[in-house]
Design a protein around this motif. Sequence first.
Motif, PDB file in Angstrom:
ATOM      1  N   GLY A  43       0.830  -1.210   0.000  1.00 45.85           N
ATOM      2  CA  GLY A  43       0.000   0.000   0.000  1.00 45.85           C
ATOM      3  C   GLY A  43       0.861   1.255   0.000  1.00 45.85           C
ATOM      4  O   GLY A  43       2.054   1.189   0.300  1.00 45.85           O
ATOM      5  N   VAL A  44       0.257   2.394  -0.336  1.00 47.28           N
ATOM      6  CA  VAL A  44       0.967   3.680  -0.227  1.00 47.28           C
ATOM      7  C   VAL A  44       0.503   4.444   1.014  1.00 47.28           C
ATOM      8  O   VAL A  44       1.094   5.454   1.381  1.00 47.28           O
ATOM      9  CB  VAL A  44       0.811   4.573  -1.485  1.00 47.28           C
ATOM     10  N   GLY A  45      -0.579   3.948   1.636  1.00 47.90           N
ATOM     11  CA  GLY A  45      -1.057   4.615   2.846  1.00 47.90           C
ATOM     12  C   GLY A  45      -1.872   3.657   3.691  1.00 47.90           C
ATOM     13  O   GLY A  45      -2.417   2.668   3.182  1.00 47.90           O
ATOM     14  N   LEU A  46      -1.908   3.943   4.985  1.00 48.30           N
ATOM     15  CA  LEU A  46      -2.705   3.121   5.906  1.00 48.30           C
ATOM     16  C   LEU A  46      -3.134   4.008   7.075  1.00 48.30           C
ATOM     17  O   LEU A  46      -2.326   4.743   7.635  1.00 48.30           O
ATOM     18  CB  LEU A  46      -1.863   1.938   6.418  1.00 48.30           C
ATOM     19  N   VAL A  58      -1.988   8.081  10.746  1.00 44.86           N
ATOM     20  CA  VAL A  58      -1.916   7.626   9.349  1.00 44.86           C
ATOM     21  C   VAL A  58      -0.451   7.491   8.963  1.00 44.86           C
ATOM     22  O   VAL A  58       0.390   8.275   9.429  1.00 44.86           O
ATOM     23  CB  VAL A  58      -2.614   8.668   8.421  1.00 44.86           C
ATOM     24  N   VAL A  59      -0.121   6.510   8.134  1.00 46.22           N
ATOM     25  CA  VAL A  59       1.221   6.453   7.536  1.00 46.22           C
ATOM     26  C   VAL A  59       1.081   6.498   6.009  1.00 46.22           C
ATOM     27  O   VAL A  59       0.125   5.955   5.460  1.00 46.22           O
ATOM     28  CB  VAL A  59       2.017   5.195   7.963  1.00 46.22           C
ATOM     29  N   ILE A  60       2.041   7.176   5.380  1.00 42.44           N
ATOM     30  CA  ILE A  60       2.044   7.300   3.917  1.00 42.44           C
ATOM     31  C   ILE A  60       3.466   7.083   3.409  1.00 42.44           C
ATOM     32  O   ILE A  60       4.421   7.625   3.981  1.00 42.44           O
ATOM     33  CB  ILE A  60       1.521   8.695   3.479  1.00 42.44           C
ATOM     34  N   ALA A  78       4.640   9.733   8.929  1.00 44.84           N
ATOM     35  CA  ALA A  78       3.480   9.442   9.772  1.00 44.84           C
ATOM     36  C   ALA A  78       2.771  10.761  10.082  1.00 44.84           C
ATOM     37  O   ALA A  78       3.420  11.809  10.206  1.00 44.84           O
ATOM     38  CB  ALA A  78       3.937   8.768  11.059  1.00 44.84           C
ATOM     39  N   TYR A  79       1.476  10.693  10.174  1.00 48.46           N
ATOM     40  CA  TYR A  79       0.643  11.867  10.465  1.00 48.46           C
ATOM     41  C   TYR A  79      -0.218  11.550  11.682  1.00 48.46           C
ATOM     42  O   TYR A  79      -0.947  10.554  11.689  1.00 48.46           O
ATOM     43  CB  TYR A  79      -0.259  12.191   9.275  1.00 48.46           C
ATOM     44  N   ILE A  80      -0.102  12.402  12.694  1.00 50.99           N
ATOM     45  CA  ILE A  80      -0.851  12.185  13.935  1.00 50.99           C
ATOM     46  C   ILE A  80      -1.815  13.350  14.137  1.00 50.99           C
ATOM     47  O   ILE A  80      -1.466  14.504  13.868  1.00 50.99           O
ATOM     48  CB  ILE A  80       0.140  12.077  15.119  1.00 50.99           C
ATOM     49  N   LEU A 119       0.490  16.429  13.519  1.00 51.15           N
ATOM     50  CA  LEU A 119       1.765  16.295  14.227  1.00 51.15           C
ATOM     51  C   LEU A 119       2.568  15.237  13.488  1.00 51.15           C
ATOM     52  O   LEU A 119       2.009  14.251  13.018  1.00 51.15           O
ATOM     53  CB  LEU A 119       1.539  15.813  15.661  1.00 51.15           C
ATOM     54  N   ASP A 120       3.885  15.454  13.403  1.00 59.63           N
ATOM     55  CA  ASP A 120       4.718  14.415  12.789  1.00 59.63           C
ATOM     56  C   ASP A 120       5.129  13.391  13.861  1.00 59.63           C
ATOM     57  O   ASP A 120       4.703  13.473  15.015  1.00 59.63           O
ATOM     58  CB  ASP A 120       5.919  15.021  12.045  1.00 59.63           C
ATOM     59  N   GLU A 121       5.978  12.455  13.463  1.00 60.05           N
ATOM     60  CA  GLU A 121       6.375  11.386  14.374  1.00 60.05           C
ATOM     61  C   GLU A 121       7.051  11.894  15.641  1.00 60.05           C
ATOM     62  O   GLU A 121       7.037  11.227  16.670  1.00 60.05           O
ATOM     63  CB  GLU A 121       7.354  10.449  13.654  1.00 60.05           C
ATOM     64  N   ASN A 122       7.676  13.080  15.548  1.00 59.00           N
ATOM     65  CA  ASN A 122       8.318  13.666  16.724  1.00 59.00           C
ATOM     66  C   ASN A 122       7.384  14.612  17.475  1.00 59.00           C
ATOM     67  O   ASN A 122       7.821  15.398  18.303  1.00 59.00           O
ATOM     68  CB  ASN A 122       9.588  14.406  16.304  1.00 59.00           C
ATOM     69  N   LEU A 123       6.104  14.549  17.096  1.00 58.80           N
ATOM     70  CA  LEU A 123       5.050  15.359  17.705  1.00 58.80           C
ATOM     71  C   LEU A 123       5.234  16.859  17.478  1.00 58.80           C
ATOM     72  O   LEU A 123       4.771  17.686  18.259  1.00 58.80           O
ATOM     73  CB  LEU A 123       4.891  15.027  19.203  1.00 58.80           C
TER      74      LEU A 123
END
Length: 185
Positions: A43-46, A58-60, A78-80, A119-123
């Motif tokens: 996949g390209v996203g989940l 979400v991850v892309i 990653a998108y939070i 927020l990114d993976e590092n918040l």
Amino acid sequence: MILPIYVYGQPVLRKIAEDITPDYPNLKELISNMFETMDHADGVGLAAPQIGLPIRVVVIDLDVLSEDFPEYKGFRKAYINAHIHEVSGDEEDMEEGCLSLPGIHENVKRFNRIHVTYLDENLEEHDEIVEGYLARVMQHEFDHLEGKMFIDHISALRKQMIKGKLNAMLKGKAHCNYKTKTVRI
Ligand code: NI
């Protein structure tokens, strides 16, 4: 760890996902599992509801598209707590698929510019205008956080055409080469 992907019919795919707090347990591990699950299924996203969690994560990964779109070389994010605030620009038609709808591909019209916060993976907080292919993938993935799937955007006629496949999924049949979790009736 590769997790099973929840398939059409699972109630979690129709829930509005909640923001999480920075102390959400094992967030790094969750994100890493989501990347691994997405990679395994090509996949390209989940989105987290696709692994059964009604939270806004979400991850892309668009690296696979970098032959056609060099700007996406190494793109893996990653998108939070992601939210779309506005869509604008032109509407474009493009075929989409979804790991929660194995075997279904349909054209979906989407705007080509969006205003997002996340927020990114590092918040770290981000507030961005995103265009092009990434804007499409984000709209598809962030729709999952609103309890929506891409088949909600297709015509009644097209929906009729895929009804057999959807009904099969509701009966627990999903034909794909990754682990799934179908609803049991
Ligand atoms: Ni999807």
